[in-house]
Enzyme design. Sequence first.
Site, PDB file in Angstrom:
ATOM      1  N   SER A 177      41.929  38.857  55.497  1.00 50.99           N
ATOM      2  CA  SER A 177      41.064  38.193  56.478  1.00 50.99           C
ATOM      3  C   SER A 177      41.848  37.812  57.734  1.00 50.99           C
ATOM      4  O   SER A 177      43.056  37.589  57.701  1.00 50.99           O
ATOM      5  CB  SER A 177      40.455  36.930  55.869  1.00 50.99           C
ATOM      6  OG  SER A 177      39.930  37.188  54.598  1.00 50.99           O
TER       7      SER A 177
HETATM    8  N1  SAH Z   1      41.171  36.443  51.349  1.00 53.19           N
HETATM    9  C1  SAH Z   1      41.789  37.732  51.087  1.00 53.19           C
HETATM   10  C2  SAH Z   1      40.950  38.861  51.589  1.00 53.19           C
HETATM   11  C3  SAH Z   1      39.740  39.029  50.790  1.00 53.19           C
HETATM   12  S1  SAH Z   1      38.931  40.592  51.066  1.00 53.19           S
HETATM   13  C4  SAH Z   1      43.154  37.788  51.740  1.00 53.19           C
HETATM   14  O1  SAH Z   1      43.609  36.760  52.240  1.00 53.19           O
HETATM   15  O2  SAH Z   1      43.771  38.855  51.722  1.00 53.19           O
HETATM   16  C5  SAH Z   1      37.743  40.406  49.792  1.00 53.19           C
HETATM   17  C6  SAH Z   1      38.242  40.736  48.415  1.00 53.19           C
HETATM   18  O3  SAH Z   1      37.218  40.385  47.514  1.00 53.19           O
HETATM   19  C7  SAH Z   1      38.520  42.226  48.197  1.00 53.19           C
HETATM   20  O4  SAH Z   1      39.825  42.386  47.733  1.00 53.19           O
HETATM   21  C8  SAH Z   1      37.490  42.628  47.137  1.00 53.19           C
HETATM   22  O5  SAH Z   1      37.967  43.617  46.237  1.00 53.19           O
HETATM   23  C9  SAH Z   1      37.246  41.309  46.440  1.00 53.19           C
HETATM   24  N2  SAH Z   1      35.987  41.172  45.713  1.00 53.19           N
HETATM   25  C10 SAH Z   1      34.752  41.634  46.023  1.00 53.19           C
HETATM   26  N3  SAH Z   1      33.850  41.255  45.097  1.00 53.19           N
HETATM   27  C11 SAH Z   1      34.533  40.514  44.162  1.00 53.19           C
HETATM   28  C12 SAH Z   1      34.178  39.827  42.960  1.00 53.19           C
HETATM   29  N4  SAH Z   1      32.924  39.790  42.489  1.00 53.19           N
HETATM   30  N5  SAH Z   1      35.147  39.184  42.271  1.00 53.19           N
HETATM   31  C13 SAH Z   1      36.428  39.181  42.696  1.00 53.19           C
HETATM   32  N6  SAH Z   1      36.829  39.825  43.835  1.00 53.19           N
HETATM   33  C14 SAH Z   1      35.889  40.468  44.557  1.00 53.19           C
END
Ligand code: SAH
Length: 205
Positions: free
Chosen positions: A51
């Site tokens: 993010s």
């Molecule tokens: N905050 C993170 C970025 C998140 S991107 C950082 O600092 O890098 C969003 C992430 O959520 C992705 O890796 C995706 O695979 C994950 N994601 C999506 N749906 C999900 C779920 N139901 N449970 C866990 N992770 C999930």
Amino acid sequence: MLERLRAGGVQDPRVLAAMERVPREEFVPSADRAEAYADRALPICSGQTISQPLMVGVIVEALQLREGDLALDVGTGSGYQAAVMAACGAHVVSIERLPELATAAAVTLARLGFDVDVRVGDGSLGSPDRAPFDAIAVGAAAPRLPVELARQLCGSGRLVVPVGGGPEGEELIRLKLRGGRWLTENLGPCRFVPLIGADAYELES
Ligand code: SAH
């Protein structure tokens, strides 16, 4: 980066100090290291993104973390946001649905010494074995308020989640339980990859 965070409205000294302490370049692919402090999301593997720093600052500030809080981070991705939450003094459980991302994030977080328990699973259902949480952050966009996550908050808990989707993007929502009622606040527009899971979007085949 700190100047941009302040200009973007992040004021909590605890969050600013945490973001100063966490080396973002350790969480981005090596080819993008020069871009690590640009205020934008960057690709990590498996089509996901780390993010934008301002968004991480806004979300973590909205969590109102206190030393010793138990916090859940849904969507570990690179592990960067989980590290910032841990640097604010929280014990962090972080759930990622893609095993390859969870493994890479766990290695980085352990190497840098952050107190984060990384798990593989569907974070839309939270982590019932560790609940209740003082704070829950969702780093992916949910189609609606995730009820199961709200249920895993303690009495003074805070849930911060992007909700919505569609051409206009999402709204960042904070939910608190006050006097037995859910209180929701809209913290403004945002854009995230979809939350995919049982209480979220279905995986497109
Ligand atoms: N905050 C993170 C970025 C998140 S991107 C950082 O600092 O890098 C969003 C992430 O959520 C992705 O890796 C995706 O695979 C994950 N994601 C999506 N749906 C999900 C779920 N139901 N449970 C866990 N992770 C999930």
